[in-house]
Design a protein around this motif. Sequence first.
Motif, PDB file in Angstrom:
ATOM      1  N   LYS A 473       0.813  -1.388  -0.130  1.00  0.00           N
ATOM      2  CA  LYS A 473       0.064   0.056   0.049  1.00  0.00           C
ATOM      3  C   LYS A 473       0.788   1.297   0.064  1.00  0.00           C
ATOM      4  CE  LYS A 473      -3.412  -2.809   0.783  1.00  0.00           C
ATOM      5  NZ  LYS A 473      -4.576  -3.099  -0.269  1.00  0.00           N
ATOM      6  N   GLU A 474       0.242   2.385  -0.197  1.00  0.00           N
ATOM      7  CA  GLU A 474       0.851   3.714   0.027  1.00  0.00           C
ATOM      8  C   GLU A 474       0.775   4.042   1.627  1.00  0.00           C
ATOM      9  OE1 GLU A 474       2.908   5.113  -2.361  1.00  0.00           O
ATOM     10  OE2 GLU A 474       2.157   3.729  -3.766  1.00  0.00           O
ATOM     11  N   GLU A 475       1.596   5.006   1.890  1.00  0.00           N
ATOM     12  CA  GLU A 475       1.723   5.410   3.311  1.00  0.00           C
ATOM     13  C   GLU A 475       0.311   5.968   3.684  1.00  0.00           C
ATOM     14  OE1 GLU A 475       4.538   7.722   6.521  1.00  0.00           O
ATOM     15  OE2 GLU A 475       5.142   7.540   4.381  1.00  0.00           O
ATOM     16  N   GLU A 476      -0.066   6.899   3.026  1.00  0.00           N
ATOM     17  CA  GLU A 476      -1.235   7.937   3.197  1.00  0.00           C
ATOM     18  C   GLU A 476      -2.556   6.960   3.159  1.00  0.00           C
ATOM     19  OE1 GLU A 476      -0.208   8.310  -0.971  1.00  0.00           O
ATOM     20  OE2 GLU A 476       1.105   8.379   0.791  1.00  0.00           O
ATOM     21  N   ASP A 477      -2.304   5.709   2.726  1.00  0.00           N
ATOM     22  CA  ASP A 477      -3.549   4.875   2.631  1.00  0.00           C
ATOM     23  C   ASP A 477      -3.756   3.966   3.933  1.00  0.00           C
ATOM     24  OD1 ASP A 477      -4.190   5.726   0.114  1.00  0.00           O
ATOM     25  OD2 ASP A 477      -2.948   4.066  -0.852  1.00  0.00           O
ATOM     26  N   VAL A 478      -2.620   3.957   4.890  1.00  0.00           N
ATOM     27  CA  VAL A 478      -2.659   2.833   5.957  1.00  0.00           C
ATOM     28  C   VAL A 478      -2.541   3.927   7.202  1.00  0.00           C
ATOM     29  CG1 VAL A 478      -2.069   1.161   4.568  1.00  0.00           C
ATOM     30  CG2 VAL A 478      -0.253   2.520   5.575  1.00  0.00           C
ATOM     31  N   LEU A 479      -1.836   4.711   7.244  1.00  0.00           N
ATOM     32  CA  LEU A 479      -1.561   5.563   8.442  1.00  0.00           C
ATOM     33  C   LEU A 479      -2.677   6.283   9.150  1.00  0.00           C
ATOM     34  CD1 LEU A 479       2.000   7.423   8.227  1.00  0.00           C
ATOM     35  CD2 LEU A 479       1.349   5.383   9.470  1.00  0.00           C
ATOM     36  N   TYR A 480      -3.044   5.879  10.529  1.00  0.00           N
ATOM     37  CA  TYR A 480      -4.173   6.488  11.305  1.00  0.00           C
ATOM     38  C   TYR A 480      -5.524   6.024  10.887  1.00  0.00           C
ATOM     39  CZ  TYR A 480      -0.297   9.778  11.691  1.00  0.00           C
ATOM     40  OH  TYR A 480       1.049  10.113  11.791  1.00  0.00           O
ATOM     41  N   LYS A 481      -5.454   4.622  10.264  1.00  0.00           N
ATOM     42  CA  LYS A 481      -6.784   4.164   9.877  1.00  0.00           C
ATOM     43  C   LYS A 481      -6.677   2.467  10.473  1.00  0.00           C
ATOM     44  CE  LYS A 481      -7.281   6.160   5.444  1.00  0.00           C
ATOM     45  NZ  LYS A 481      -7.366   5.981   4.007  1.00  0.00           N
ATOM     46  N   PRO A 482      -7.789   1.911  10.879  1.00  0.00           N
ATOM     47  CA  PRO A 482      -7.898   0.786  11.579  1.00  0.00           C
ATOM     48  C   PRO A 482      -7.068  -0.049  10.267  1.00  0.00           C
ATOM     49  CG  PRO A 482      -9.954   1.620  11.752  1.00  0.00           C
ATOM     50  CD  PRO A 482      -9.250   2.532  10.763  1.00  0.00           C
ATOM     51  N   LEU A 483      -6.358  -1.009  10.986  1.00  0.00           N
ATOM     52  CA  LEU A 483      -5.478  -2.162  10.071  1.00  0.00           C
ATOM     53  C   LEU A 483      -6.501  -2.691   9.113  1.00  0.00           C
ATOM     54  CD1 LEU A 483      -2.722  -3.597   9.348  1.00  0.00           C
ATOM     55  CD2 LEU A 483      -3.480  -5.070  11.188  1.00  0.00           C
ATOM     56  N   PHE A 484      -7.533  -3.346   9.468  1.00  0.00           N
ATOM     57  CA  PHE A 484      -8.309  -4.258   8.429  1.00  0.00           C
ATOM     58  C   PHE A 484      -9.236  -3.352   7.644  1.00  0.00           C
ATOM     59  CE2 PHE A 484      -7.537  -6.888  12.083  1.00  0.00           C
ATOM     60  CZ  PHE A 484      -6.666  -7.897  11.511  1.00  0.00           C
ATOM     61  N   ASP A 485      -9.233  -1.889   7.941  1.00  0.00           N
ATOM     62  CA  ASP A 485      -9.661  -0.924   6.853  1.00  0.00           C
ATOM     63  C   ASP A 485      -8.931  -0.585   5.874  1.00  0.00           C
ATOM     64  OD1 ASP A 485     -12.373  -1.372   8.065  1.00  0.00           O
ATOM     65  OD2 ASP A 485     -12.154   0.583   9.179  1.00  0.00           O
ATOM     66  N   ALA A 486      -7.443  -0.588   6.530  1.00  0.00           N
ATOM     67  CA  ALA A 486      -6.462   0.130   5.534  1.00  0.00           C
ATOM     68  C   ALA A 486      -5.908  -1.154   4.641  1.00  0.00           C
ATOM     69  CB  ALA A 486      -5.313   0.636   6.182  1.00  0.00           C
ATOM     70  N   VAL A 487      -6.010  -2.239   5.147  1.00  0.00           N
ATOM     71  CA  VAL A 487      -5.552  -3.589   4.306  1.00  0.00           C
ATOM     72  C   VAL A 487      -6.667  -4.476   4.372  1.00  0.00           C
ATOM     73  CG1 VAL A 487      -3.426  -4.925   4.337  1.00  0.00           C
ATOM     74  CG2 VAL A 487      -3.061  -3.013   5.410  1.00  0.00           C
ATOM     75  N   PRO A 488      -7.704  -4.377   3.520  1.00  0.00           N
ATOM     76  CA  PRO A 488      -8.915  -5.194   4.047  1.00  0.00           C
ATOM     77  C   PRO A 488      -8.532  -6.569   3.489  1.00  0.00           C
ATOM     78  CG  PRO A 488      -9.054  -3.769   2.036  1.00  0.00           C
ATOM     79  CD  PRO A 488      -8.164  -3.246   2.856  1.00  0.00           C
ATOM     80  N   ASP A 489      -7.560  -6.670   2.634  1.00  0.00           N
ATOM     81  CA  ASP A 489      -7.309  -8.149   1.960  1.00  0.00           C
ATOM     82  C   ASP A 489      -6.611  -9.135   2.998  1.00  0.00           C
ATOM     83  OD1 ASP A 489      -5.557  -6.069   1.419  1.00  0.00           O
ATOM     84  OD2 ASP A 489      -4.057  -7.420   0.796  1.00  0.00           O
ATOM     85  N   THR A 490      -6.322  -8.702   4.367  1.00  0.00           N
ATOM     86  CA  THR A 490      -5.912  -9.601   5.264  1.00  0.00           C
ATOM     87  C   THR A 490      -6.982  -9.890   6.269  1.00  0.00           C
ATOM     88  OG1 THR A 490      -5.498  -7.606   6.746  1.00  0.00           O
ATOM     89  CG2 THR A 490      -3.654  -8.245   5.415  1.00  0.00           C
ATOM     90  N   ARG A 491      -8.257  -9.629   5.858  1.00  0.00           N
ATOM     91  CA  ARG A 491      -9.399 -10.095   6.862  1.00  0.00           C
ATOM     92  C   ARG A 491      -9.570 -11.473   6.553  1.00  0.00           C
ATOM     93  NH1 ARG A 491     -13.593  -4.879   5.291  1.00  0.00           N
ATOM     94  NH2 ARG A 491     -12.756  -3.566   6.906  1.00  0.00           N
ATOM     95  N   GLU A 492      -9.983 -12.210   7.617  1.00  0.00           N
ATOM     96  CA  GLU A 492     -10.690 -13.453   7.638  1.00  0.00           C
ATOM     97  C   GLU A 492      -9.490 -14.523   7.271  1.00  0.00           C
ATOM     98  OE1 GLU A 492     -13.853 -13.705   5.064  1.00  0.00           O
ATOM     99  OE2 GLU A 492     -15.092 -12.198   6.348  1.00  0.00           O
ATOM    100  N   GLN A 493      -8.325 -14.135   7.794  1.00  0.00           N
ATOM    101  CA  GLN A 493      -7.168 -15.138   7.666  1.00  0.00           C
ATOM    102  C   GLN A 493      -6.457 -15.415   9.258  1.00  0.00           C
ATOM    103  OE1 GLN A 493      -4.211 -14.837   4.483  1.00  0.00           O
ATOM    104  NE2 GLN A 493      -5.465 -12.634   3.965  1.00  0.00           N
ATOM    105  N   GLY A 494      -7.432 -15.168  10.176  1.00  0.00           N
ATOM    106  CA  GLY A 494      -7.207 -15.412  11.409  1.00  0.00           C
ATOM    107  C   GLY A 494      -6.287 -14.394  12.409  1.00  0.00           C
ATOM    108  N   LEU A 495      -5.961 -13.475  11.469  1.00  0.00           N
ATOM    109  CA  LEU A 495      -5.123 -12.243  12.113  1.00  0.00           C
ATOM    110  C   LEU A 495      -6.030 -11.588  13.237  1.00  0.00           C
ATOM    111  CD1 LEU A 495      -3.137 -11.057   9.196  1.00  0.00           C
ATOM    112  CD2 LEU A 495      -2.560 -12.765  10.946  1.00  0.00           C
TER     113      LEU A 495
END
Length: 824
Positions: A473-495
């Motif tokens: 991702k880009e830095e502005e797309d992830v900082l100060y956002k909930p992780l699973f909103d910023a990186v939605p592809d990591t959802r439902e993998q047990g994390l």
Amino acid sequence: MAKQAARPAGAYFFLDGGGETGQLIHEHNWDATSLGPIEQWPLSLRSTLGIMLHSAFPMFLFWGREELLCFYNDAYRPSLGIDGKHPAIGKNAKEVWPDIWEFIGPLIEQVMTRGTPVWYEDQLLPIYRNGKMEDVYWTFSYSPAYDDNGNIGGVFVTCTETTDKVKNISRLRESERSFRNLVREATVGIVIMRGRNYVVEMVNESYGMLIDRTPEELMHKPIFDVIPETGPYFRAMLDGVMNTGESVNLNEHPYFVYADGRKIEGFLNFVYQPYKEEDGTITGVIAICQDVTEQVRSRRKAENSEQQLRAIVESAPFPIGVYAGREMRIVLANRSILDVWGKGYDVIGKLYSDILPELSNQAIFQQLDDVYTTGVAFHARDQRVDLVVDGRLQPYYFNYSFTPVYDADGNVYGVMNTAAEVTDLNMARQKVEQSEKNFRNIILQAPVAMCMLLGPQHVVAIANEMMIALWGKEEEDVLYKPLFDAVPDTREQGLERMLAEVYETGVQAKAAERPIAFVRNDKTEITYIDIVYEPYQDELGTTLGVLVTCVDVTQQVLARQQIEDVVAARTKELAMANDSLQRSNAALEQFAYIASHDLQEPLRKVSTYSQMLEQNLGSIDDRSKHYLDKINSSTARMATLVRGVLTYSQLSGTDPGFSKVSLENVVGEILTDFELLIAQRNASVMYSGLPEIMAIPLQMSQLFGNLIGNALKFCKANGTPEVSISAVLLPAEEVIARGLADGGRYYSITVADNGIGFDQQHAQRIFNIFQRLHGKTDYLGTGIGLAMCRKIAENHGGDIYAESTPGEGARFTVILPEDGSEQR
């Protein structure tokens, strides 16, 4: 009739020292009885009373066939009750004992009439005493008492009241029933084991649950037959209890058992106590077990949390100290607070008041005591505190807090001191900012992917470039956002669950080579990651977030998988090659068999025609004779070689023909065949203790025939051959070391001689077919014999090797399994 006057006790020697009952006898008016005054009593009566009154054992006497007058001693007195039948001295037996006369009357009559004594043990005789009927138990004997003329003058009674004993036995039985019920219903595991085999005599369900067995599966069985895996450790403890009678008490002891293929393990508090019989003999062991697995795991988790707390406190950039007890003993102090005090780590364990005596007039000691007493925290801001630093008393200003610290029972056991120096507010702010910067720099400059997630929504507060690159991702797309909103592809993998548990419990979590699917450039890629989730907590131990560390191990995992695929492919190729080799060996053996078979006929013809030629020529010159001898010698050697090849090829036949073979008999038969050669060379062959094994009889004859034949053949010139054959059972560790099949017994059989020997460097070559160490003119042979020996040993799942030194003989050792048919 007037009452008889009291007489001095010394007037009648048999009454002297007779206690209360002796005095009563002395004072009783005997003139109204058939006995008359005491001085007229028969000597036998006086002697009997003298013995009875001076005995510490309860005794009673009925005297006179008609009156049956009552006598007894002080030891018998308590059995009559406090205010019951006593005093009964001089009274008629039937008047004293109307309540039990139906029982004792016939007994007295039997003794008085027949002189036959009677004896009873724990006999119930309800009697009236202490104002009520009581169930009284007695052990007593009735025996005849003789007068001066040798006639039965009365009945002598020795007795003891056993009411308490009988009731105790009854209570004991009831207690045993209650104990058994208690054992059955107990929430702790209880098992009673008897004998040296520790046979289960009693067990409850709680014990069965510890090892996943029902009481029925354990009852009347040796405990280590049911759970043999515990025997190597726990049997020694049980033996110690049986041998010494001393109990064994262990807390939080680890244990494990197997049940239905599952391993059950945990921790127990248990006591082993000797099980004793009434005579004190130890006949078993009582085991009381309490499952404390959860407590141990919880405590260890708490200890781990405390350790983490200590680590966090130690690394905290602000002063923290913990003081225990009303006396405020320092148990924890980080570097920051030590720097404030100007002290070293040697303050740990000392009293706060001893380390900082200058605070005695500054109200701080009272503030600590109030917090400890009331459990109410104290907070101060911009508070002046005068401290001795570098040998000078100097003023400092602090924001500090005294917070109560509670134990597991909710009681205050100490005070935690947190502080921030505000002497120079700007400097303090700069230190805080620098600390934050350092922390951020640690994350940003880390050589691995790291980020800090705050709050229950796991908001990305800090993330270094490696972590952002890992996410794709880009830095502005992830900082100060909930992780699973910023990186939605990591959802439902047990994390989600892992992060939530670390945030909620404050316990670190790890995952190795975890496959995570990331969407990078619109393409889903599987990345393997080593992950560490570390709780990020404040000074109070509250979890603020999670520090995440990731290492991309995709290349290593893929490389290992590739290696595993290559290994699998090579394994398959090896199996195919092995199959091809087996077919080639089979074809080769078939060729050897056919070739040797077909070669025998031409050889016979060459030998026959050579002999016919020699006969037809009659007298021939020496050169022709030499040539014919060479033809005959070569033909004979060739025939021997062909037969050897044929025999060698037959060793790989498919029909094993295994049976019980006595090697003693095999060697005996071989020595019979070599009888002439042994006699010619004056040889001695010794053998004994050879085992009986499952083997192919013919091949055993070939094996030992070749070995014994070689020992006789390769003897020293003009020497006397000496051959010895012995066998021992091969130790299990040597079986494993030699790579032989597990699970069987192997014998090591040695054939040793005193012959010419050989160089040890040829010890392996001599077992190859057609290999010879000597010229054919020196020692006859084809070079096939030892190859056959090795083939026969391998056919039986065994081995053969040789040891020798030139000129000092040779030792051939054959290793054969007891059951060769199973080891092929």
